[in-house]
Design an enzyme around this catalytic site. Structure first.
Site, PDB file in Angstrom:
ATOM      1  N   LYS A  72       0.809  -1.235   0.000  1.00  0.00           N
ATOM      2  CA  LYS A  72       0.000   0.000   0.000  1.00  0.00           C
ATOM      3  C   LYS A  72       0.838   1.280   0.000  1.00  0.00           C
ATOM      4  CE  LYS A  72      -4.280  -1.511   2.197  1.00  0.00           C
ATOM      5  NZ  LYS A  72      -5.235  -1.138   3.250  1.00  0.00           N
ATOM      6  N   ASP A 108     -10.242   3.305   1.675  1.00  0.00           N
ATOM      7  CA  ASP A 108     -10.447   2.882   3.075  1.00  0.00           C
ATOM      8  C   ASP A 108     -11.158   3.953   3.902  1.00  0.00           C
ATOM      9  OD1 ASP A 108      -9.368   0.320   2.920  1.00  0.00           O
ATOM     10  OD2 ASP A 108      -7.332   0.995   3.364  1.00  0.00           O
TER      11      ASP A 108
END
Ligand code: NAP
Length: 275
Positions: A72, A108
């Site tokens: 990520k 997210d």
């Protein structure tokens, strides 16, 4: 499921390891429900291969990918473009491929705040417990949602201090077993996960309208949420964040907003038992 043909597109998740991921189950269900001719696959990609893979995928008709541990953060410097939210959070969880180029997003924060909206909550003060990778997305989401103050409490105080760069409304308190007053409390530590100790706190200073959220989803009902419910607080589990971040990614790739239903929640939980 229909067999793939010459027009079948694909998307997937890159991780190392990746075999635990629930994303293939979630996305392939939505592809089928929405009659999209595409497949979503898990790709085990070693850390040193991420750059090569991200260069190749857009040239192979890939619609996009999710990134999971450990990719990520590393992806930030490997993509053609990164949007403002992902840049702020410092992590990319969704890559969109367009015209042979790669664009990074982070869904997210959207996933978390959308899951929180299952409750009515007051936006004066949120308490975020934990300061790891997921905390940056949760704090960003709370700030974007308009919280007047987001207080971070982490075992390692320096990591909580680092989150102050996300906005002036971020404050830090020492790790303490008695939670300070907060309208919304979010656990973003790994405490409470299967195999981990539970997060043991006293909620006596929380007001009756407080909402307690836990982004851990294995188990779905963490000891923290069991305690919160027993004391009359509204509890939000971590499965919603997982499903809504996936919803936003699917929408970026395929232009369709898939449904997050109770039936899907049950199916994902069943699937998780088998992973
Ligand atoms: P991470 O970067 O490894 O951070 C772990 C956090 O937990 C740190 O704040 C760490 O504190 C704290 N911690 C760990 N053990 C502790 C202990 N014994 N006592 C006190 N604090 C402790 O992990 P992450 O990526 O942020 O993920 C955190 C959790 O969120 C995981 O359970 C993950 O599965 C879950 N998650 C859920 C979703 C979702 O969609 N629902 C998305 C992402 C993550 P220190 O800084 O002091 O080490």
């Amino acid at each position: 499921m229909k067999l793939p043909n010459g027009q079948t597109a694909f998307a997937g998740v890159l991780g190392w390891p990746v075999n635990h991921s629930l994303s293939p189950f979630i996305h392939n269900r939505w592809l089928e429900q929405n009659a999209v001719n595409a497949l979503y696959l898990p790709f085990p990609v070693q850390p040193d291969a991420l750059g090569t893979v991200l260069l190749a995928l857009p040239k192979m008709g890939c619609a996009g990918v999710n990134l999971t541990i450990p990719h990520k953060e590393a992806a930030l410097d490997l993509l053609d473009g990164v949007d403002e939210t992902a840049r702020r959070i410092g992590a990319v969880n969704t890559v969109v491929m367009r015209d042979g180029k790669t664009y990074g997003h982070n869904t997210d924060a959207y996933g978390f705040i959308t899951s929180l909206k299952a409750a009515d909550y007051c936006k004066d003060n949120a308490l975020v417990i934990g300061a790891g990778g997921a905390a940056r997305a949760v704090v960003t989401a709370l700030l974007q949602d308009g919280f007047a103050c987001v207080t971070v409490m982490n075992r390692t105080r320096e990591k909580a201090e680092a989150l102050k760069s996300l906005g002036r409304a971020v404050e830090v308190v020492d790790w303490q077993p008695v939670l300070p007053h907060a309208d919304v409390v979010v656990n973003v530590t790994s405490l409470g996960m299967h195999g981990q100790p539970e997060l043991s706190v006293d909620m006596k200073h929380l007001p009756p309208h407080a909402v307690v959220a836990d982004i851990v989803y294995a188990p779905l009902e963490t000891p923290l949420l069991v305690q919160a419910k027993a004391q009359g607080f509204k509890a939000i589990d971590g499965l919603g964040m997982l499903l809504f971040q996936a919803q936003a990614a699917f929408s970026l790739w395929f232009g369709i907003n898939p449904e997050v239903t109770d039936e899907l929640r049950q199916q994902v939980l069943k699937q998780r038992e088998g992973v």
